[in-house]
Design a protein around this motif. Sequence first.
Motif, PDB file in Angstrom:
ATOM      1  N   LEU A  46      26.107  51.641  13.307  1.00 65.17           N
ATOM      2  CA  LEU A  46      25.588  52.608  12.321  1.00 65.17           C
ATOM      3  C   LEU A  46      25.070  51.868  11.096  1.00 65.17           C
ATOM      4  N   GLY A  47      25.751  50.788  10.720  1.00 68.16           N
ATOM      5  CA  GLY A  47      25.293  49.965   9.595  1.00 68.16           C
ATOM      6  C   GLY A  47      23.915  49.382   9.869  1.00 68.16           C
ATOM      7  N   VAL A  48      23.698  48.890  11.089  1.00 66.93           N
ATOM      8  CA  VAL A  48      22.386  48.301  11.419  1.00 66.93           C
ATOM      9  C   VAL A  48      21.309  49.396  11.361  1.00 66.93           C
ATOM     10  N   THR A  92      34.665  45.843  -1.825  1.00 67.46           N
ATOM     11  CA  THR A  92      34.262  46.894  -2.766  1.00 67.46           C
ATOM     12  C   THR A  92      32.777  47.229  -2.595  1.00 67.46           C
ATOM     13  N   PHE A  93      32.083  46.446  -1.757  1.00 69.23           N
ATOM     14  CA  PHE A  93      30.636  46.664  -1.658  1.00 69.23           C
ATOM     15  C   PHE A  93      30.252  47.957  -0.951  1.00 69.23           C
ATOM     16  N   GLY A  94      31.166  48.494  -0.136  1.00 74.51           N
ATOM     17  CA  GLY A  94      30.901  49.803   0.463  1.00 74.51           C
ATOM     18  C   GLY A  94      30.777  50.853  -0.631  1.00 74.51           C
ATOM     19  N   ALA A  95      31.703  50.806  -1.594  1.00 77.08           N
ATOM     20  CA  ALA A  95      31.660  51.761  -2.708  1.00 77.08           C
ATOM     21  C   ALA A  95      30.420  51.496  -3.569  1.00 77.08           C
ATOM     22  N   ILE A  96      30.117  50.218  -3.783  1.00 75.76           N
ATOM     23  CA  ILE A  96      28.940  49.864  -4.598  1.00 75.76           C
ATOM     24  C   ILE A  96      27.665  50.398  -3.928  1.00 75.76           C
ATOM     25  N   LEU A  97      27.618  50.303  -2.606  1.00 81.90           N
ATOM     26  CA  LEU A  97      26.448  50.808  -1.879  1.00 81.90           C
ATOM     27  C   LEU A  97      26.334  52.323  -2.011  1.00 81.90           C
ATOM     28  N   THR A  98      27.477  53.003  -1.988  1.00 78.03           N
ATOM     29  CA  THR A  98      27.444  54.464  -2.137  1.00 78.03           C
ATOM     30  C   THR A  98      26.891  54.807  -3.521  1.00 78.03           C
ATOM     31  N   PHE A  99      27.311  54.014  -4.516  1.00 78.11           N
ATOM     32  CA  PHE A  99      26.806  54.201  -5.882  1.00 78.11           C
ATOM     33  C   PHE A  99      25.282  53.994  -5.920  1.00 78.11           C
ATOM     34  N   HIS A 119      27.339  42.967   1.853  1.00 76.96           N
ATOM     35  CA  HIS A 119      28.195  43.793   2.724  1.00 76.96           C
ATOM     36  C   HIS A 119      28.060  43.338   4.191  1.00 76.96           C
ATOM     37  N   MET A 120      26.843  43.015   4.610  1.00 73.62           N
ATOM     38  CA  MET A 120      26.613  42.598   5.995  1.00 73.62           C
ATOM     39  C   MET A 120      27.188  41.204   6.259  1.00 73.62           C
ATOM     40  N   PHE A 121      26.958  40.279   5.307  1.00 73.38           N
ATOM     41  CA  PHE A 121      27.497  38.927   5.505  1.00 73.38           C
ATOM     42  C   PHE A 121      29.032  38.959   5.465  1.00 73.38           C
ATOM     43  N   GLY A 176      40.167  52.555  10.751  1.00 77.24           N
ATOM     44  CA  GLY A 176      40.714  51.879   9.566  1.00 77.24           C
ATOM     45  C   GLY A 176      39.944  50.601   9.256  1.00 77.24           C
ATOM     46  N   SER A 177      40.118  50.121   8.014  1.00 76.29           N
ATOM     47  CA  SER A 177      39.378  48.934   7.578  1.00 76.29           C
ATOM     48  C   SER A 177      39.915  47.668   8.228  1.00 76.29           C
ATOM     49  N   ASN A 178      39.003  46.749   8.471  1.00 77.19           N
ATOM     50  CA  ASN A 178      39.393  45.384   8.794  1.00 77.19           C
ATOM     51  C   ASN A 178      39.901  44.749   7.493  1.00 77.19           C
ATOM     52  N   PRO A 211      37.851  47.314  17.285  1.00 79.12           N
ATOM     53  CA  PRO A 211      37.258  48.600  17.663  1.00 79.12           C
ATOM     54  C   PRO A 211      36.218  49.115  16.656  1.00 79.12           C
ATOM     55  N   ARG A 212      35.519  48.218  15.940  1.00 83.43           N
ATOM     56  CA  ARG A 212      34.620  48.664  14.870  1.00 83.43           C
ATOM     57  C   ARG A 212      33.147  48.538  15.235  1.00 83.43           C
ATOM     58  N   GLU A 213      32.818  48.498  16.526  1.00 81.48           N
ATOM     59  CA  GLU A 213      31.422  48.311  16.940  1.00 81.48           C
ATOM     60  C   GLU A 213      30.526  49.435  16.420  1.00 81.48           C
ATOM     61  N   ILE A 264      21.443  51.934   9.422  1.00 78.44           N
ATOM     62  CA  ILE A 264      21.240  52.197   7.984  1.00 78.44           C
ATOM     63  C   ILE A 264      20.287  51.157   7.386  1.00 78.44           C
ATOM     64  N   ILE A 265      20.501  49.877   7.716  1.00 78.62           N
ATOM     65  CA  ILE A 265      19.638  48.849   7.107  1.00 78.62           C
ATOM     66  C   ILE A 265      18.195  49.017   7.607  1.00 78.62           C
ATOM     67  N   LEU A 266      18.034  49.418   8.866  1.00 84.21           N
ATOM     68  CA  LEU A 266      16.683  49.677   9.383  1.00 84.21           C
ATOM     69  C   LEU A 266      16.021  50.798   8.574  1.00 84.21           C
ATOM     70  N   CYS A 267      16.773  51.878   8.352  1.00 82.75           N
ATOM     71  CA  CYS A 267      16.218  53.002   7.572  1.00 82.75           C
ATOM     72  C   CYS A 267      15.945  52.579   6.131  1.00 82.75           C
ATOM     73  N   MET A 268      16.823  51.711   5.590  1.00 79.49           N
ATOM     74  CA  MET A 268      16.591  51.238   4.214  1.00 79.49           C
ATOM     75  C   MET A 268      15.293  50.444   4.128  1.00 79.49           C
ATOM     76  N   ILE A 269      15.058  49.616   5.150  1.00 80.33           N
ATOM     77  CA  ILE A 269      13.837  48.793   5.158  1.00 80.33           C
ATOM     78  C   ILE A 269      12.604  49.712   5.199  1.00 80.33           C
ATOM     79  N   HIS A 326      29.077  56.625   9.284  1.00 80.73           N
ATOM     80  CA  HIS A 326      29.599  55.256   9.086  1.00 80.73           C
ATOM     81  C   HIS A 326      31.031  55.325   8.527  1.00 80.73           C
ATOM     82  N   ILE A 327      31.214  56.162   7.514  1.00 87.59           N
ATOM     83  CA  ILE A 327      32.539  56.242   6.872  1.00 87.59           C
ATOM     84  C   ILE A 327      33.511  57.010   7.776  1.00 87.59           C
ATOM     85  N   TRP A 328      33.005  57.982   8.487  1.00 85.71           N
ATOM     86  CA  TRP A 328      33.847  58.710   9.447  1.00 85.71           C
ATOM     87  C   TRP A 328      34.392  57.717  10.491  1.00 85.71           C
TER      88      TRP A 328
HETATM   89  C1  HEM Z   1      23.783  52.736   2.462  1.00 88.09           C
HETATM   90  C2  HEM Z   1      24.342  51.661   2.951  1.00 88.09           C
HETATM   91  C3  HEM Z   1      25.822  51.546   3.252  1.00 88.09           C
HETATM   92  C4  HEM Z   1      26.882  52.217   2.712  1.00 88.09           C
HETATM   93  C5  HEM Z   1      26.851  53.287   1.616  1.00 88.09           C
HETATM   94  C6  HEM Z   1      28.073  51.717   3.349  1.00 88.09           C
HETATM   95  C7  HEM Z   1      29.351  52.152   3.066  1.00 88.09           C
HETATM   96  C8  HEM Z   1      30.503  51.566   3.546  1.00 88.09           C
HETATM   97  C9  HEM Z   1      31.827  51.826   3.060  1.00 88.09           C
HETATM   98  C10 HEM Z   1      32.178  52.781   1.906  1.00 88.09           C
HETATM   99  C11 HEM Z   1      32.687  51.057   3.766  1.00 88.09           C
HETATM  100  C12 HEM Z   1      34.190  50.904   3.523  1.00 88.09           C
HETATM  101  C13 HEM Z   1      34.423  49.925   2.385  1.00 88.09           C
HETATM  102  C14 HEM Z   1      34.047  48.503   2.728  1.00 88.09           C
HETATM  103  O1  HEM Z   1      34.524  48.009   3.763  1.00 88.09           O
HETATM  104  O2  HEM Z   1      33.264  47.898   1.967  1.00 88.09           O
HETATM  105  C15 HEM Z   1      31.912  50.334   4.757  1.00 88.09           C
HETATM  106  C16 HEM Z   1      32.419  49.484   5.715  1.00 88.09           C
HETATM  107  C17 HEM Z   1      31.671  48.813   6.668  1.00 88.09           C
HETATM  108  N1  HEM Z   1      30.295  48.716   6.699  1.00 88.09           N
HETATM  109 FE1  HEM Z   1      29.040  49.737   5.519  1.00 88.09          FE
HETATM  110  N2  HEM Z   1      27.724  50.767   4.279  1.00 88.09           N
HETATM  111  C18 HEM Z   1      26.357  50.624   4.247  1.00 88.09           C
HETATM  112  C19 HEM Z   1      25.609  49.738   5.003  1.00 88.09           C
HETATM  113  C20 HEM Z   1      26.118  48.900   5.989  1.00 88.09           C
HETATM  114  C21 HEM Z   1      25.351  47.974   6.769  1.00 88.09           C
HETATM  115  C22 HEM Z   1      23.856  47.747   6.594  1.00 88.09           C
HETATM  116  C23 HEM Z   1      26.201  47.365   7.636  1.00 88.09           C
HETATM  117  C24 HEM Z   1      25.928  46.329   8.694  1.00 88.09           C
HETATM  118  C25 HEM Z   1      24.849  46.177   9.354  1.00 88.09           C
HETATM  119  C26 HEM Z   1      27.514  47.894   7.405  1.00 88.09           C
HETATM  120  C27 HEM Z   1      28.654  47.538   8.098  1.00 88.09           C
HETATM  121  C28 HEM Z   1      29.954  47.907   7.756  1.00 88.09           C
HETATM  122  C29 HEM Z   1      31.160  47.491   8.455  1.00 88.09           C
HETATM  123  C30 HEM Z   1      31.238  46.612   9.699  1.00 88.09           C
HETATM  124  C31 HEM Z   1      32.236  48.073   7.770  1.00 88.09           C
HETATM  125  C32 HEM Z   1      33.714  47.912   8.115  1.00 88.09           C
HETATM  126  C33 HEM Z   1      34.219  46.797   7.265  1.00 88.09           C
HETATM  127  C34 HEM Z   1      35.665  46.508   7.450  1.00 88.09           C
HETATM  128  O3  HEM Z   1      36.433  47.383   7.762  1.00 88.09           O
HETATM  129  O4  HEM Z   1      35.960  45.315   7.272  1.00 88.09           O
HETATM  130  N3  HEM Z   1      27.431  48.820   6.398  1.00 88.09           N
HETATM  131  N4  HEM Z   1      30.582  50.664   4.597  1.00 88.09           N
END
Ligand code: HEM
Length: 469
Positions: A131-133, A46-53, A111-113, A220-222, A124-126, A135-140, A212-214
């Motif tokens: 993109l997440g890395v 749920t942390f992806g949604a929490i991060l969007t919030f 979310h990262m841990f 699909g999600s892991n 296939p989620r590299e 994002i965290i760089l830009c956040m810093i 990232h979400i695209w």
């Molecule tokens: C503004 C910051 C971020 C937002 C809004 C965001 C948003 C999301 C959302 C909505 C999802 C899908 C739901 C979930 O799996 O929790 C997701 C998945 C994911 N995020 Fe992020 N994210 C952010 C930062 C990051 C960062 C910093 C990393 C890693 C360096 C990261 C890595 C991933 C990965 C690997 C997934 C796929 C997870 C899975 O399918 O198991 N994200 N993110």
Amino acid sequence: MSDHSSTYEPTNGFTRWLDERLPIMRLMHGQFIDFPTPRNLNYLWTFGAILTFCLAIQLITGIVLAMHFIPHGDFAFASVEHIMRDVNWGDLIRYTHFVGASMFFLAAYIHMFRGLYFGSYKSPREIIWILGVLIILCMIITAFMGYSLVWGQMSFWAVTVITNLFTAIPIVGESITQWIWGGYSVGDPTLNRLFSLHYLFPFIIVALVALHIWALHVVGSNNPTGVEPKTENDSVSFYPYYVIKDSFATMVFALLFAWFVFYAPNYLGHSDNFIEANPLQTPPHIVPEWYFLPFYAILRAIPDKLLGVVTMMAAICVLFIIPWLDTSKIRSTRYRPLLKPFFWLFVITCLVLGYCGAKSPDYRFVEMADTQKYTSKAAAVSAKEEILSKNKHADLEIIESINSKEITYDLKNTKFKLTNQVLSLLLTFYYFAFFFAIMPIVGLIETPHKLPGSIAESVLGKSSADKAQ
Ligand code: HEM
């Protein structure tokens, strides 16, 4: 985005008209309503949604703050005080933005841990991970620039310390630093450009999050088992199941957030930032915000400035390549008995590095010493000299203590000490060893536990999963 058939039906003339011209509602419906999502996602998903919030909160409060903030060295600090005292709801908006930065990092680290533990960075989620890395760089970068805007003592000196790191670059370092400053030291032009960039970067983050979400919706999600969905029985539609779960988790997170905003808004800050910036007076300890502390500890662990900066940057950049450093075919650490203890040691390492970052570099975590008491200073000094004549490396200190009747001199002879710098160095070593040695080697030698046959089997049990199919 992935090509799965949508159940979207336009309900009136307008939505039919729009759907034939710009099928945006169909796209949204496919991505956030029908979207097939593994049925076993736990609350860590749920942390992806929490991060969007969090991102939305930072954008809304930030834009309002910018309406009242003055990016000028003479007025910045006062304009923040003006927001706190005179602007309607200004204190609430500012505290929400300030606490929001901490909550954003808290959620991002969890979310990262989560991603690390469940191997969400693997094929296939590299791209999602990379993109997440980014994002965290830009956040810093964004958080660092935002903190500087308050123009308090800690803001000013944090900018001074961090921008000075550029001077470590050979030959051109000095020129680059002055170019960033817009002068010969941190000043007005620096503040102005930090403000401008602090406004720009969140929009870059928004764009990266969209990608990232695209990317996530293509593959699909892991899930906690790391086993890909095989049949329809392994997934449920995003709405209502995960819309409800994400909303509930976001509300619980918002409660913690609100607790800090209303009851302890300054708990995560530093008292020195209530003092206006003074270029002539350095604070006794310059410490960054808690979410930078592990990186700060890595920076200080290395005695050489340039090498320290490179190591700190490498600590973040190594994350870009972990999809290729991990040699295991199994995603989830749940089924990786050998990696599991190393993973938890890695988590502890990051936490202790944070603790080290908050202490001064010469802080001693462990110390073993003999202490001799002397009633005269001369006696203590001659005892010290005698020990030094036998061992010139001895670590000796005379401590004067005064009680109601007399003055005594304690000669402290330290036999063993574990200083912050040594501990930080050891932890930095483990940090990199985890990625460069443990991940590649453990993946090759480990015998994993047996994986469940399918996601449905892992949650429903084998026979129920068969029946459901
Ligand atoms: C503004 C910051 C971020 C937002 C809004 C965001 C948003 C999301 C959302 C909505 C999802 C899908 C739901 C979930 O799996 O929790 C997701 C998945 C994911 N995020 Fe992020 N994210 C952010 C930062 C990051 C960062 C910093 C990393 C890693 C360096 C990261 C890595 C991933 C990965 C690997 C997934 C796929 C997870 C899975 O399918 O198991 N994200 N993110």
